[in-house]
Structure formats: C-alpha cells, structure tokens
Design an enzyme around this catalytic site. Sequence first.
Site, PDB file in Angstrom:
ATOM      1  N   GLU A 136     -76.609  79.524 -10.573  1.00 32.83           N
ATOM      2  CA  GLU A 136     -76.504  80.736  -9.746  1.00 32.83           C
ATOM      3  C   GLU A 136     -75.017  80.944  -9.513  1.00 32.83           C
ATOM      4  O   GLU A 136     -74.406  80.284  -8.671  1.00 32.83           O
ATOM      5  CB  GLU A 136     -77.243  80.536  -8.408  1.00 32.83           C
ATOM      6  CG  GLU A 136     -78.743  80.349  -8.534  1.00 32.83           C
ATOM      7  CD  GLU A 136     -79.497  81.667  -8.729  1.00 32.83           C
ATOM      8  OE1 GLU A 136     -78.929  82.740  -8.455  1.00 32.83           O
ATOM      9  OE2 GLU A 136     -80.652  81.618  -9.172  1.00 32.83           O
TER      10      GLU A 136
ATOM     11  N   CYS B 149     -71.977  86.436  -2.694  1.00 30.17           N
ATOM     12  CA  CYS B 149     -71.972  86.541  -4.161  1.00 30.17           C
ATOM     13  C   CYS B 149     -72.484  87.884  -4.648  1.00 30.17           C
ATOM     14  O   CYS B 149     -72.044  88.378  -5.678  1.00 30.17           O
ATOM     15  CB  CYS B 149     -72.801  85.421  -4.770  1.00 30.17           C
ATOM     16  SG  CYS B 149     -74.477  85.383  -4.144  1.00 30.17           S
TER      17      CYS B 149
HETATM   18  P1  NAD Z   1     -67.586  75.808  -6.080  1.00 28.27           P
HETATM   19  O1  NAD Z   1     -68.024  75.932  -7.457  1.00 28.27           O
HETATM   20  O2  NAD Z   1     -66.161  75.535  -5.781  1.00 28.27           O
HETATM   21  O3  NAD Z   1     -68.398  74.676  -5.298  1.00 28.27           O
HETATM   22  C1  NAD Z   1     -69.804  74.578  -5.322  1.00 28.27           C
HETATM   23  C2  NAD Z   1     -70.211  73.123  -5.313  1.00 28.27           C
HETATM   24  O4  NAD Z   1     -69.664  72.461  -6.458  1.00 28.27           O
HETATM   25  C3  NAD Z   1     -69.737  72.339  -4.100  1.00 28.27           C
HETATM   26  O5  NAD Z   1     -70.836  71.572  -3.606  1.00 28.27           O
HETATM   27  C4  NAD Z   1     -68.611  71.461  -4.617  1.00 28.27           C
HETATM   28  O6  NAD Z   1     -68.517  70.219  -3.979  1.00 28.27           O
HETATM   29  C5  NAD Z   1     -68.971  71.276  -6.075  1.00 28.27           C
HETATM   30  N1  NAD Z   1     -67.777  71.147  -6.936  1.00 28.27           N
HETATM   31  C6  NAD Z   1     -66.601  71.806  -6.795  1.00 28.27           C
HETATM   32  N2  NAD Z   1     -65.744  71.491  -7.788  1.00 28.27           N
HETATM   33  C7  NAD Z   1     -66.394  70.599  -8.577  1.00 28.27           C
HETATM   34  C8  NAD Z   1     -66.041  69.884  -9.790  1.00 28.27           C
HETATM   35  N3  NAD Z   1     -64.844  70.053 -10.367  1.00 28.27           N
HETATM   36  N4  NAD Z   1     -66.953  69.057 -10.321  1.00 28.27           N
HETATM   37  C9  NAD Z   1     -68.166  68.908  -9.762  1.00 28.27           C
HETATM   38  N5  NAD Z   1     -68.548  69.550  -8.621  1.00 28.27           N
HETATM   39  C10 NAD Z   1     -67.689  70.378  -8.030  1.00 28.27           C
HETATM   40  O7  NAD Z   1     -68.085  77.166  -5.443  1.00 28.27           O
HETATM   41  P2  NAD Z   1     -67.735  77.722  -4.056  1.00 28.27           P
HETATM   42  O8  NAD Z   1     -66.306  78.095  -3.991  1.00 28.27           O
HETATM   43  O9  NAD Z   1     -68.295  76.796  -3.032  1.00 28.27           O
HETATM   44  O10 NAD Z   1     -68.621  79.075  -4.060  1.00 28.27           O
HETATM   45  C11 NAD Z   1     -68.106  80.321  -4.370  1.00 28.27           C
HETATM   46  C12 NAD Z   1     -68.661  80.852  -5.663  1.00 28.27           C
HETATM   47  O11 NAD Z   1     -70.065  80.721  -5.686  1.00 28.27           O
HETATM   48  C13 NAD Z   1     -68.400  82.332  -5.862  1.00 28.27           C
HETATM   49  O12 NAD Z   1     -67.999  82.557  -7.191  1.00 28.27           O
HETATM   50  C14 NAD Z   1     -69.750  82.983  -5.602  1.00 28.27           C
HETATM   51  O13 NAD Z   1     -69.935  84.213  -6.253  1.00 28.27           O
HETATM   52  C15 NAD Z   1     -70.671  81.943  -6.082  1.00 28.27           C
HETATM   53  N6  NAD Z   1     -71.960  82.061  -5.417  1.00 28.27           N
HETATM   54  C16 NAD Z   1     -73.052  82.400  -6.129  1.00 28.27           C
HETATM   55  C17 NAD Z   1     -74.270  82.556  -5.484  1.00 28.27           C
HETATM   56  C18 NAD Z   1     -75.517  82.934  -6.225  1.00 28.27           C
HETATM   57  O14 NAD Z   1     -76.576  82.828  -5.628  1.00 28.27           O
HETATM   58  N7  NAD Z   1     -75.459  83.333  -7.472  1.00 28.27           N
HETATM   59  C19 NAD Z   1     -74.349  82.336  -4.125  1.00 28.27           C
HETATM   60  C20 NAD Z   1     -73.207  81.992  -3.427  1.00 28.27           C
HETATM   61  C21 NAD Z   1     -72.010  81.834  -4.081  1.00 28.27           C
END
Ligand code: NAD
Length: 454
Positions: free
Chosen positions: A210, A244
């Site tokens: 997602e 998002c």
């Molecule tokens: P992110 O990808 O930075 O983090 C999400 C999760 O991934 C966290 O739990 C984090 O600990 C983990 N993570 C981060 N870096 C990592 C790595 N290098 N290796 C492994 N795990 C890692 O995302 P965010 O900044 O928390 O969220 C924002 C993004 O999420 C935006 O792009 C938004 O559009 C998207 N989003 C999508 C939805 C949807 O339902 N499609 C909903 C909310 C947010």
Amino acid sequence: MEEILKVVEGQREYFLTGKTRDFSFRKKALEKLRQNIIDMKGEIFEALKKDLNKSEEESYMTEVGLTLSEISYMLKKGRKFSRRKKVHLSFSQFPAKGYKVPVPYGCVLVISPWNYPFMLAIEPIVDAITAGNCVILKPSEISPNVSEVVKKLIEKTFERGHVDVVLGGKEECTYLLDQDFDYIFYTGSTRVGKIVMQKASEHFTPLTLELGGKCPCIVDESADLRMSARRIVFGKFLNSGQTCVAPDYVYCASSIKDRLVEELKREINRQYGDALNNEKYPRMINLKQFNVMKGFINDENLIFGGKSDEKTLKIQPTLISSTFESEAMQDEIFGPILPIVTFDSLDECEENIRRYPKPLALYIFSKDKKVQRRFAINCDFGGGCINDTIMHITDSRLGFGGIKQSGMGAYHGKAGFDTFTHYKSIVKKGKLDLPMRYQPITKSKYKIIKMFLK
Ligand code: NAD
C-alpha cells in the site's frame, strides 16, 4: 534481535496449534479487540494528539471510528466469507463436486507507517485475523506514542503468538523481513516498498504493498466550484495533508482557475480559520517534513497561506501556482501545500495524467457525465471519487489499494479477507466416473475427449 526471533518462532508454533482455524475463535478475538479499543480510546486520542496534534474529533473520524466500523463489518460478514464455496463443475468432471476452500496463509508480517498510525496498524490486523492468520505488527518508530499504545492494546487483547508487536525502526524491520513469513502487508513509501518486495522474493512470500504517489484532482469548467472547493479542502488538509489519498494537486481548466482559487480560500478560512492558532489543526510529524514543506513555497508561486510556526511544526493550508515542471510537482507532497496546475483542453489534461506514474487515487469534479466516465475509465489509478475526495476508502464494502507505483493488492472488507486468504480448489469424486481418461486411450475414447475438451 534474539527477542524478535523468539516472537517469530512462538508465532509459528501458535499457528500450528490450529486455534485460528475456527471462526468462533476469530470472532471472539474481534469482539475483544472492539471492546478494548472502545475502553482505551482516551489513551489512543492522547497519543495521536502527542504525535500529530490530531484533535479527538479527527482522531475518531479517521482512525478509531474507521477501525471500529471495519471490525463491525467483519463481525457481520466474516463467518460467511470463511465458508467453503461450492463451484458448479463442467460436465467432463461428472460425477463430482467442486469447492473453493478459504484457508489462512499462516504468519503475517504487517508493517505500518506514521501518518494514520492507529488505523493503518490495526485495520490490516482485523482483516488478517478474520481470515484466520497470526500477525506480527511492526508499527512506525516515527509516531512513538501511538506505537506504544498499539502495543498495549494488542498485548491486552490477544494471546501471545496470535498477534504480537515488535517495536523499532529500520534495523528491526530489516531483521523481520529476513525471516520466513507466509504473507507480508506493507504500508508506506514507494522507496521502502521496493526493499520489502525484494526481501519477500527471497522466500517467495506473497505480499501487498500500500504505497503513495501524486493523486490528481481534476476540476473542469462545468464543476460546481463551491462544492468542489469544500470537498477538496476537506480531503487535502485533513491531517495537515499527511494522507496517502489526499488530493496532491488541483488540475483545473484555466478558465475557472481564478474563481476556484477564490472558493478554495473561502473554504480554508471557513474550515480552519487561523490555522496556526487552531488547536485542532494537526502539525507536521517532524522538523524534516516541516522543512521539506517550506521548501515548496516561495514568493513567486505563493497564492494563499504560506506561514508556518517552527515551534509547533504547523504550516498554514497553502495554495501555490505550479506547472508540471515545478519542484512541488516532482514527488508526492504529503503536507498542506496544494499546487494549482491548469489545462486548456480535456485532451491535454488526460494526456498529462496518463503520462504520470499511476496514482493511488484520482478525483474528478465535473457535472458532465461524459467527462466523469472518460477519466474514470481512461486513466489508471487505485481508486477515487467523482465529485468528492477520499470517501472511497471509508466504506468496507469497497476494496482499497493502489496500482503499480502506488501499490499492489487491496484490503478493507471482502477484499481484505481475500488478501489474507488462500483459496484451495478441491474436486470431490464419487465411485463412478467417465472412463475415457484412462490408458489405453483408444480411438473412440479419444473422440469423446475431443467432444468434451474444446
Ligand atoms: P516509510 O516507508 O518510511 O516507513 C514505513 C515503515 O517501513 C515503518 O514501519 C518503518 O520503520 C519501515 N522502514 C523504513 N525504512 C525502512 C528500510 N530501509 N527497511 C525496512 N523498513 C523500513 O513510510 P512513511 O514515511 O512512514 O509513510 C509515508 C508514505 O506512506 C507516503 O508515501 C504515503 O503515501 C504512504 N502511505 C500509503 C498508504 C496507503 O494506504 N497506500 C497509507 C499511508 C501512507
């Protein structure tokens, strides 16, 4: 990391006990979760206030309330979803019965982000446990107060092994991704989504992503501008734009730009007033995001708003004038900055939308049914609304998910149940059957086979 490994191993053992195969067990767990969320809602609101300055009203509407309604839906429909489905087989199978038998994948890893830190952690768990899985949740380290409350809620609700929480950041998440899960459900950025997908391929683990992207909001000449502005402002500035499916930019007919901007300004004032001093207006999650947002605003492009307060990390709802070449149009914004881009013809509009990566959502404001249909059908996007924003994700009867860069797979309601379910195809034979498949296949048997299989 040893602790994490113990949790993973404990969960595998738990799944093997077979407890989660019984729908009555799943139902009890859902009921307990529902009650505990209601009992703990004060703590949940407090944590959301600390992490994002969300008001109780916004927290209920977009986090707690949506999650409760997904649980209610699964309590109503889950048993029916969990039954095997009879399939009418072709005559060549005669006499036989056919079934599709829904079974859980097993142990699921759910990784959630910080922007709706409660709802995006709990809703995937609701769908996964309705389908009979065990879950390990890794909530975001960037919203620590909510992650702590979520951990408390999960530990109060579920037996260890059924649903567990592992707190931590990149390191812990990478370690979890190295383990062999039966399903991975990831919500977050496209950048990390790629890493998750690579890791999943190591164990052939099926997954749902997602992700995000730039969601266009098209407004044509026929649109009701006052209503459009009200609904665009609602969808864009909810959670200060950290959504998002928020309209990332307005793409409007150049002939109505000035009138639309006036309506948008009026709506921003009506809905938020003095946003920097409005205690119910959410803040940027951290200084880094605050500075990224500020970087999009300059004297040349500013139409409205633009003020910010570093002490509170709040940024006014802001309108800027943009083109596809502008800095704000290169990546997902994820904050309260709304670029206004214009088109001179619907052909130009459609062509540009289709050249961009496929967004998670698309919104069309138009009174013209042909225009509504044209964009809904010709453009590729995860889901969307005609004459509204965001509302398509709020109903469990509609699945929610992206396409290509904005994600793969879906959840909510039946789509969520199916995501966490493997359907076994079963043929049940009686003693009798048609003998033509058995060797030696004579000329007459071969003739019959050709009659059946064509
Ligand atoms: P992110 O990808 O930075 O983090 C999400 C999760 O991934 C966290 O739990 C984090 O600990 C983990 N993570 C981060 N870096 C990592 C790595 N290098 N290796 C492994 N795990 C890692 O995302 P965010 O900044 O928390 O969220 C924002 C993004 O999420 C935006 O792009 C938004 O559009 C998207 N989003 C999508 C939805 C949807 O339902 N499609 C909903 C909310 C947010």
